[in-house]
Write a protein that holds these residues in place. Structure first.
Motif, PDB file in Angstrom:
ATOM      1  N   ASP A  56       0.962  -1.034  -0.078  1.00 59.70           N
ATOM      2  CA  ASP A  56       0.219   0.019  -0.117  1.00 59.70           C
ATOM      3  C   ASP A  56       0.918   1.283   0.069  1.00 59.70           C
ATOM      4  OD1 ASP A  56      -2.559  -1.369   0.050  1.00 59.70           O
ATOM      5  OD2 ASP A  56      -2.095  -1.771   2.200  1.00 59.70           O
ATOM      6  N   ASP A  57       1.941   1.413   0.843  1.00 59.53           N
ATOM      7  CA  ASP A  57       2.837   2.520   1.133  1.00 59.53           C
ATOM      8  C   ASP A  57       3.717   2.622  -0.387  1.00 59.53           C
ATOM      9  OD1 ASP A  57       2.066   2.650   3.609  1.00 59.53           O
ATOM     10  OD2 ASP A  57       3.390   1.243   4.361  1.00 59.53           O
ATOM     11  N   LEU A  58       4.075   1.547  -1.052  1.00 59.85           N
ATOM     12  CA  LEU A  58       4.682   1.676  -2.285  1.00 59.85           C
ATOM     13  C   LEU A  58       3.665   2.237  -3.500  1.00 59.85           C
ATOM     14  CD1 LEU A  58       7.359   1.048  -3.978  1.00 59.85           C
ATOM     15  CD2 LEU A  58       6.069  -1.344  -4.508  1.00 59.85           C
ATOM     16  N   ILE A  59       2.558   1.645  -3.339  1.00 60.31           N
ATOM     17  CA  ILE A  59       1.576   2.324  -4.173  1.00 60.31           C
ATOM     18  C   ILE A  59       1.477   3.886  -4.203  1.00 60.31           C
ATOM     19  CG2 ILE A  59      -0.786   2.316  -5.254  1.00 60.31           C
ATOM     20  CD1 ILE A  59      -0.678  -0.917  -4.488  1.00 60.31           C
ATOM     21  N   LYS A  60       1.285   4.136  -2.873  1.00 64.69           N
ATOM     22  CA  LYS A  60       1.172   5.819  -2.607  1.00 64.69           C
ATOM     23  C   LYS A  60       2.441   6.362  -2.979  1.00 64.69           C
ATOM     24  CE  LYS A  60      -2.164   5.222   1.155  1.00 64.69           C
ATOM     25  NZ  LYS A  60      -2.189   4.673   2.629  1.00 64.69           N
TER      26      LYS A  60
ATOM     27  N   LYS B 235       2.672   6.966  -6.722  1.00 67.82           N
ATOM     28  CA  LYS B 235       1.715   7.903  -7.070  1.00 67.82           C
ATOM     29  C   LYS B 235       2.262   9.319  -7.042  1.00 67.82           C
ATOM     30  CE  LYS B 235      -2.605   5.331  -6.530  1.00 67.82           C
ATOM     31  NZ  LYS B 235      -3.742   5.336  -5.866  1.00 67.82           N
ATOM     32  N   MET B 236       3.198   9.460  -6.098  1.00 67.65           N
ATOM     33  CA  MET B 236       3.697  10.933  -5.918  1.00 67.65           C
ATOM     34  C   MET B 236       4.909  11.033  -6.605  1.00 67.65           C
ATOM     35  SD  MET B 236       3.086  11.430  -1.713  1.00 67.65           S
ATOM     36  CE  MET B 236       3.507   9.805  -0.997  1.00 67.65           C
ATOM     37  N   LEU B 237       5.681  10.117  -7.250  1.00 69.60           N
ATOM     38  CA  LEU B 237       6.954  10.445  -7.936  1.00 69.60           C
ATOM     39  C   LEU B 237       6.760  11.466  -8.902  1.00 69.60           C
ATOM     40  CD1 LEU B 237       8.712   6.762  -8.099  1.00 69.60           C
ATOM     41  CD2 LEU B 237       9.467   9.142  -7.113  1.00 69.60           C
ATOM     42  N   ASP B 238       7.663  12.208  -9.084  1.00 71.52           N
ATOM     43  CA  ASP B 238       7.608  13.239 -10.107  1.00 71.52           C
ATOM     44  C   ASP B 238       8.954  12.992 -10.991  1.00 71.52           C
ATOM     45  OD1 ASP B 238       9.452  14.084  -8.399  1.00 71.52           O
ATOM     46  OD2 ASP B 238       8.756  16.141  -8.195  1.00 71.52           O
ATOM     47  N   VAL B 239       9.873  11.955 -10.917  1.00 73.98           N
ATOM     48  CA  VAL B 239      10.809  11.860 -11.962  1.00 73.98           C
ATOM     49  C   VAL B 239      10.277  10.502 -12.676  1.00 73.98           C
ATOM     50  CG1 VAL B 239      12.367  12.562 -10.331  1.00 73.98           C
ATOM     51  CG2 VAL B 239      11.927  10.428  -9.927  1.00 73.98           C
ATOM     52  N   PRO B 240      10.990  10.628 -13.901  1.00 67.03           N
ATOM     53  CA  PRO B 240      10.465   9.453 -14.973  1.00 67.03           C
ATOM     54  C   PRO B 240      11.469   8.113 -14.571  1.00 67.03           C
ATOM     55  CG  PRO B 240      11.410  11.354 -15.978  1.00 67.03           C
ATOM     56  CD  PRO B 240      11.520  11.663 -14.680  1.00 67.03           C
TER      57      PRO B 240
ATOM     58  N   MET C 180       5.551   9.113   1.571  1.00 63.87           N
ATOM     59  CA  MET C 180       6.480  10.600   1.057  1.00 63.87           C
ATOM     60  C   MET C 180       7.966  10.472   1.609  1.00 63.87           C
ATOM     61  SD  MET C 180       6.515  13.141  -0.543  1.00 63.87           S
ATOM     62  CE  MET C 180       4.869  13.984  -0.679  1.00 63.87           C
ATOM     63  N   ALA C 181       8.196   9.567   2.627  1.00 64.44           N
ATOM     64  CA  ALA C 181       9.647   9.510   2.845  1.00 64.44           C
ATOM     65  C   ALA C 181      10.182   8.604   1.782  1.00 64.44           C
ATOM     66  CB  ALA C 181       9.825   8.603   4.300  1.00 64.44           C
ATOM     67  N   CYS C 182       9.534   7.415   1.331  1.00 70.76           N
ATOM     68  CA  CYS C 182      10.025   6.710   0.449  1.00 70.76           C
ATOM     69  C   CYS C 182      10.125   7.362  -0.929  1.00 70.76           C
ATOM     70  CB  CYS C 182       8.725   5.448   0.033  1.00 70.76           C
ATOM     71  SG  CYS C 182       9.305   4.131  -1.092  1.00 70.76           S
ATOM     72  N   THR C 183       9.006   8.234  -1.397  1.00 71.83           N
ATOM     73  CA  THR C 183       9.195   8.960  -2.553  1.00 71.83           C
ATOM     74  C   THR C 183      10.427   9.838  -2.585  1.00 71.83           C
ATOM     75  OG1 THR C 183       6.587   8.888  -2.831  1.00 71.83           O
ATOM     76  CG2 THR C 183       7.923  10.948  -4.024  1.00 71.83           C
ATOM     77  N   ASN C 184      10.535  10.689  -1.303  1.00 73.10           N
ATOM     78  CA  ASN C 184      11.871  11.230  -1.330  1.00 73.10           C
ATOM     79  C   ASN C 184      13.350  10.558  -1.428  1.00 73.10           C
ATOM     80  OD1 ASN C 184      10.186  13.586  -1.065  1.00 73.10           O
ATOM     81  ND2 ASN C 184      10.391  13.469   1.301  1.00 73.10           N
TER      82      ASN C 184
END
Length: 184
Positions: A31-35, A38-43, A141-145
């Motif tokens: 679930d956390d990975l999917i979220k 969704k927030m990633l802004d890099v290709p 968000m920590a994962c995305t960052n």
């Protein structure tokens, strides 16, 4: 080889490849990975490998609508192809919520792939700040960052991958495990 991976799964060579390997369950942090995705802004491309015991996760993965991220759910794949994907991957992402001492993180490290994983169970024994990034559990968000940080630096990723391989060989090989067991 990159050719096998590209041919077998249609993974483009031009984008960084992120990899998750594990059962598609809440405890493994899907679930956390999917979220986070969704927030990633890099290709990038993310390959998700592992059995699904609940089709809702496969559906959630297939419904990810992020133009920056090419998401592939590969299901269960054989060890030969999995080894190739580990070696082709730029990052291994494992936001598990609870784990004892996961082998998937060590397999990624052995393939010179830096790891982003949660600070749970035995993972902090495996991952250092020179081999990857530890994040708190249930913090997409920590994962995305962390993903954003490592995708933006080829040099840091390559250095971490090299250090990860060296750490697995020196600390977690069967020879090292045998030495520790016999010295007790």
């Amino acid at each position: 080889s990159p050719t096998i991976i590209r041919r077998e799964f249609g993974i483009p060579e031009t984008r960084p490849l992120l990899l998750f390997v594990g059962k598609l369950t809440t405890s493994k942090g899907i679930d956390d990975l999917i979220k986070a995705i969704k927030m990633l802004d890099v290709p990038c491309t993310i390959a998700i490998v592992g059995p699904s015991y609940d089709d809702k996760y496969v559906q959630k993965i297939e419904e990810i609508d992020n133009p920056n991220v090419h998401t592939l759910y590969l299901g269960y794949i054989d060890k030969y192809l999995l080894d190739h994907i580990y070696h082709r991957s730029d990052l291994f992402v494992f936001p598990t919520r609870s784990d004892v001492f996961p082998l998937v993180t060590l397999e990624a490290m052995a393939a010179k792939t830096p790891v982003i994983a949660t600070d749970v169970g035995g993972i902090p024994e495996q991952i250092t700040d020179t081999t990857g990034i530890l994040i708190p559990p249930q913090k997409p968000m920590a994962c995305t960052n962390a993903i954003r940080q490592l995708i933006s630096s080829d040099t840091r990723r390559k250095s971490m991958g090299k250090q990860a391989r060296e750490r697995v060989v020196s600390k977690f090989s069967w020879d090292q495990a045998a030495k520790r067991a016999t010295s007790v």
